[in-house]
Design a protein around this motif. Structure first.
Motif, PDB file in Angstrom:
ATOM      1  N   VAL A 130      96.860 105.357  -9.411  1.00 14.89           N
ATOM      2  CA  VAL A 130      96.682 106.665  -9.674  1.00 14.89           C
ATOM      3  C   VAL A 130      97.199 107.177  -8.819  1.00 14.89           C
ATOM      4  O   VAL A 130      97.758 106.441  -7.822  1.00 14.89           O
ATOM      5  CB  VAL A 130      94.328 107.337  -9.398  1.00 14.89           C
ATOM      6  N   ASP A 131      97.204 108.343  -8.566  1.00 13.41           N
ATOM      7  CA  ASP A 131      97.689 109.380  -7.732  1.00 13.41           C
ATOM      8  C   ASP A 131      99.327 109.636  -8.488  1.00 13.41           C
ATOM      9  O   ASP A 131      99.818 109.493  -9.403  1.00 13.41           O
ATOM     10  CB  ASP A 131      98.476 108.888  -6.601  1.00 13.41           C
ATOM     11  N   ARG A 132      99.973 111.097  -7.690  1.00 11.51           N
ATOM     12  CA  ARG A 132     101.699 111.273  -8.272  1.00 11.51           C
ATOM     13  C   ARG A 132     102.227 109.788  -8.281  1.00 11.51           C
ATOM     14  O   ARG A 132     103.219 109.834  -8.837  1.00 11.51           O
ATOM     15  CB  ARG A 132     102.081 112.255  -7.908  1.00 11.51           C
ATOM     16  N   ARG A 133     102.252 109.145  -6.965  1.00 11.25           N
ATOM     17  CA  ARG A 133     103.744 108.416  -7.379  1.00 11.25           C
ATOM     18  C   ARG A 133     103.018 106.776  -7.101  1.00 11.25           C
ATOM     19  O   ARG A 133     103.492 105.813  -6.555  1.00 11.25           O
ATOM     20  CB  ARG A 133     103.859 108.725  -5.680  1.00 11.25           C
ATOM     21  N   GLY A 134     102.142 106.542  -7.708  1.00  6.10           N
ATOM     22  CA  GLY A 134     101.305 105.058  -7.529  1.00  6.10           C
ATOM     23  C   GLY A 134     100.477 104.866  -6.181  1.00  6.10           C
ATOM     24  O   GLY A 134     100.448 103.765  -6.175  1.00  6.10           O
ATOM     25  N   GLN A 135     100.253 105.674  -4.962  1.00  4.85           N
ATOM     26  CA  GLN A 135      99.640 105.534  -3.742  1.00  4.85           C
ATOM     27  C   GLN A 135      97.860 104.363  -3.712  1.00  4.85           C
ATOM     28  O   GLN A 135      97.930 104.526  -3.011  1.00  4.85           O
ATOM     29  CB  GLN A 135      99.825 106.518  -2.798  1.00  4.85           C
ATOM     30  N   ARG A 136      97.497 104.321  -5.380  1.00  8.34           N
ATOM     31  CA  ARG A 136      95.950 103.893  -4.791  1.00  8.34           C
ATOM     32  C   ARG A 136      95.888 103.510  -6.111  1.00  8.34           C
ATOM     33  O   ARG A 136      96.440 103.548  -7.636  1.00  8.34           O
ATOM     34  CB  ARG A 136      95.642 104.916  -4.880  1.00  8.34           C
ATOM     35  N   LEU A 137      94.626 101.877  -5.831  1.00 13.14           N
ATOM     36  CA  LEU A 137      94.577 101.741  -6.908  1.00 13.14           C
ATOM     37  C   LEU A 137      93.259 101.432  -7.637  1.00 13.14           C
ATOM     38  O   LEU A 137      92.738 101.618  -6.075  1.00 13.14           O
ATOM     39  CB  LEU A 137      95.197 100.143  -6.831  1.00 13.14           C
ATOM     40  N   GLN A 138      92.565 101.331  -8.771  1.00 11.46           N
ATOM     41  CA  GLN A 138      91.419 102.028  -8.729  1.00 11.46           C
ATOM     42  C   GLN A 138      91.657 100.179  -9.719  1.00 11.46           C
ATOM     43  O   GLN A 138      91.983 100.395 -10.891  1.00 11.46           O
ATOM     44  CB  GLN A 138      91.451 102.934  -9.827  1.00 11.46           C
ATOM     45  N   LEU A 139      89.856  99.524  -9.578  1.00  7.93           N
ATOM     46  CA  LEU A 139      89.820  98.301  -9.743  1.00  7.93           C
ATOM     47  C   LEU A 139      88.134  98.512 -10.400  1.00  7.93           C
ATOM     48  O   LEU A 139      87.343  98.809  -9.910  1.00  7.93           O
ATOM     49  CB  LEU A 139      90.066  96.995  -8.841  1.00  7.93           C
ATOM     50  N   VAL A 140      88.501  98.226 -11.727  1.00 10.05           N
ATOM     51  CA  VAL A 140      86.930  98.228 -12.260  1.00 10.05           C
ATOM     52  C   VAL A 140      86.721  97.092 -12.892  1.00 10.05           C
ATOM     53  O   VAL A 140      87.297  96.565 -13.460  1.00 10.05           O
ATOM     54  CB  VAL A 140      86.843  99.601 -13.246  1.00 10.05           C
ATOM     55  N   VAL A 141      85.513  96.689 -12.526  1.00 10.33           N
ATOM     56  CA  VAL A 141      85.176  94.926 -12.284  1.00 10.33           C
ATOM     57  C   VAL A 141      83.454  95.044 -13.318  1.00 10.33           C
ATOM     58  O   VAL A 141      82.295  95.462 -13.057  1.00 10.33           O
ATOM     59  CB  VAL A 141      84.930  94.400 -11.548  1.00 10.33           C
ATOM     60  N   ASP A 142      83.656  94.437 -14.381  1.00  9.21           N
ATOM     61  CA  ASP A 142      82.603  94.600 -15.430  1.00  9.21           C
ATOM     62  C   ASP A 142      82.354  92.878 -14.642  1.00  9.21           C
ATOM     63  O   ASP A 142      82.511  91.470 -14.425  1.00  9.21           O
ATOM     64  CB  ASP A 142      82.783  94.320 -16.729  1.00  9.21           C
ATOM     65  N   VAL A 143      80.814  92.999 -14.275  1.00  8.36           N
ATOM     66  CA  VAL A 143      79.800  91.508 -13.194  1.00  8.36           C
ATOM     67  C   VAL A 143      78.957  91.275 -14.411  1.00  8.36           C
ATOM     68  O   VAL A 143      78.008  92.212 -15.407  1.00  8.36           O
ATOM     69  CB  VAL A 143      79.505  92.408 -12.206  1.00  8.36           C
ATOM     70  N   ALA A 144      78.757  89.637 -15.031  1.00  6.17           N
ATOM     71  CA  ALA A 144      77.776  89.594 -15.710  1.00  6.17           C
ATOM     72  C   ALA A 144      76.183  89.540 -14.816  1.00  6.17           C
ATOM     73  O   ALA A 144      75.969  89.880 -13.582  1.00  6.17           O
ATOM     74  CB  ALA A 144      78.202  88.117 -15.281  1.00  6.17           C
ATOM     75  N   ASP A 145      75.135  89.645 -15.695  1.00  4.32           N
ATOM     76  CA  ASP A 145      73.714  89.617 -15.516  1.00  4.32           C
ATOM     77  C   ASP A 145      73.521  88.796 -14.244  1.00  4.32           C
ATOM     78  O   ASP A 145      72.835  88.709 -13.208  1.00  4.32           O
ATOM     79  CB  ASP A 145      72.627  89.649 -16.535  1.00  4.32           C
ATOM     80  N   TYR A 146      74.250  87.641 -14.554  1.00  6.49           N
ATOM     81  CA  TYR A 146      73.720  86.036 -13.737  1.00  6.49           C
ATOM     82  C   TYR A 146      74.499  86.282 -12.057  1.00  6.49           C
ATOM     83  O   TYR A 146      74.177  85.354 -11.759  1.00  6.49           O
ATOM     84  CB  TYR A 146      74.046  84.890 -14.243  1.00  6.49           C
ATOM     85  N   ALA A 147      75.342  86.829 -12.277  1.00  5.55           N
ATOM     86  CA  ALA A 147      76.716  86.651 -10.713  1.00  5.55           C
ATOM     87  C   ALA A 147      75.976  87.672 -10.181  1.00  5.55           C
ATOM     88  O   ALA A 147      75.683  87.946  -9.777  1.00  5.55           O
ATOM     89  CB  ALA A 147      77.580  87.792 -11.370  1.00  5.55           C
ATOM     90  N   ASP A 148      76.592  86.245  -8.590  1.00  8.65           N
ATOM     91  CA  ASP A 148      76.244  87.305  -7.548  1.00  8.65           C
ATOM     92  C   ASP A 148      77.155  87.834  -6.771  1.00  8.65           C
ATOM     93  O   ASP A 148      77.930  87.552  -6.806  1.00  8.65           O
ATOM     94  CB  ASP A 148      76.102  86.337  -6.287  1.00  8.65           C
ATOM     95  N   ILE A 149      76.882  89.524  -6.490  1.00  8.68           N
ATOM     96  CA  ILE A 149      76.992  90.766  -6.299  1.00  8.68           C
ATOM     97  C   ILE A 149      78.539  90.297  -5.137  1.00  8.68           C
ATOM     98  O   ILE A 149      79.186  90.653  -4.913  1.00  8.68           O
ATOM     99  CB  ILE A 149      76.446  91.600  -6.151  1.00  8.68           C
ATOM    100  N   THR A 150      77.419  90.004  -3.973  1.00  4.44           N
ATOM    101  CA  THR A 150      77.875  89.623  -2.749  1.00  4.44           C
ATOM    102  C   THR A 150      79.320  88.261  -2.715  1.00  4.44           C
ATOM    103  O   THR A 150      80.596  89.248  -2.371  1.00  4.44           O
ATOM    104  CB  THR A 150      77.027  88.819  -1.732  1.00  4.44           C
ATOM    105  N   ASP A 151      79.573  87.155  -3.434  1.00  8.54           N
ATOM    106  CA  ASP A 151      79.923  86.482  -3.919  1.00  8.54           C
ATOM    107  C   ASP A 151      81.865  87.012  -4.187  1.00  8.54           C
ATOM    108  O   ASP A 151      82.979  87.494  -3.988  1.00  8.54           O
ATOM    109  CB  ASP A 151      80.149  85.736  -4.786  1.00  8.54           C
ATOM    110  N   ILE A 152      81.195  88.310  -5.323  1.00  8.09           N
ATOM    111  CA  ILE A 152      82.389  89.095  -6.374  1.00  8.09           C
ATOM    112  C   ILE A 152      83.236  89.893  -5.149  1.00  8.09           C
ATOM    113  O   ILE A 152      84.036  90.031  -4.921  1.00  8.09           O
ATOM    114  CB  ILE A 152      81.383  89.727  -7.235  1.00  8.09           C
ATOM    115  N   ARG A 153      82.215  90.569  -4.800  1.00  4.83           N
ATOM    116  CA  ARG A 153      82.808  91.719  -4.094  1.00  4.83           C
ATOM    117  C   ARG A 153      83.525  90.461  -2.141  1.00  4.83           C
ATOM    118  O   ARG A 153      84.108  91.068  -2.184  1.00  4.83           O
ATOM    119  CB  ARG A 153      81.643  92.167  -2.985  1.00  4.83           C
ATOM    120  N   THR A 154      83.213  89.263  -2.175  1.00  5.71           N
ATOM    121  CA  THR A 154      84.168  89.322  -1.290  1.00  5.71           C
ATOM    122  C   THR A 154      85.192  88.225  -1.682  1.00  5.71           C
ATOM    123  O   THR A 154      86.059  88.725  -1.337  1.00  5.71           O
ATOM    124  CB  THR A 154      83.413  87.502  -0.510  1.00  5.71           C
ATOM    125  N   GLY A 155      84.164  88.192  -3.167  1.00  4.87           N
ATOM    126  CA  GLY A 155      86.334  87.788  -3.227  1.00  4.87           C
ATOM    127  C   GLY A 155      87.509  88.481  -3.663  1.00  4.87           C
ATOM    128  O   GLY A 155      88.588  88.152  -3.349  1.00  4.87           O
TER     129      GLY A 155
END
Length: 191
Positions: A130-155
């Protein structure tokens, strides 16, 4: 849509909604006789206003000009809806004297999505420059119900983002959005 378009849409729709709400409440109060019995039985518009269009030859030309202006404003609004913050490429040029280096956004975002999908508990990922010259990346992640949010964020923070920055040789800002409970969806085109 851009953030600017979103805020302009919200403001415009709020103002239109308030005007229509005020007119509706006024009409209800008038028909209920709150303003007295005379306004209920008399016409809403006086005789001069009702016959103005027929008695004034330039009225319809002015009405046509106003309609044309509204059509042009509507077309401009529609075009603004098509604009987006997303960038199609990223400029990696450090020194323009050495030449130009551009990276196609699809190559970068596909690599980030694929690496994010390897983390246990992630069911899908979508990345966009995003931004005019691609100076930022947006990452949207779908997380399973059983997942550990802390592990995902750390990864994501210790694996995906450092690999991205190392490959680009830049400290690209990355916005990460976690969407819990969205299992079983494809990672492409989530946003």
């Amino acid at each position: 849509m851009t953030t600017r378009s979103n805020s302009a849409n919200r403001t415009g729709l709020t103002l239109i909604g308030l005007v229509l709400l005020t007119a509706g409440v006024g009409g209800l109060l008038l028909s209920a006789g709150v303003f007295g019995p005379d306004p209920v039985s008399s016409p809403v518009l006086p005789e001069e206003v009702r016959t103005f269009a027929g008695d004034t030859p330039w009225f319809w030309w002015a009405a046509a000009a106003a309609c044309l202006l509204l059509a042009l404003l509507g077309a401009r609004w529609l075009i603004a809806q098509l604009r987006t913050d997303r960038s199609g490429q990223m400029d990696l040029t450090a020194d323009p004297g050495d030449g130009l280096t551009h990276l196609h956004a699809g190559a970068l975002t596909t690599a980030v999505e694929d690496e994010a999908a390897t983390i246990r508990g992630i069911t899908g990922a979508a990345a966009h420059l995003v931004d005019r010259r691609g100076q930022r990346l947006q990452l949207v992640v779908d997380v399973a119900d059983y997942a550990d949010i802390t592990d995902i964020r750390t990864g994501l923070e210790e694996q995906v983002v450092p690999h991205l920055r190392q490959a680009l040789d830049t400290d690209l800002p990355v916005d990460i959005e976690l969407r819990p409970g969205r299992s079983g969806r494809s990672g492409r085109g989530l946003t």
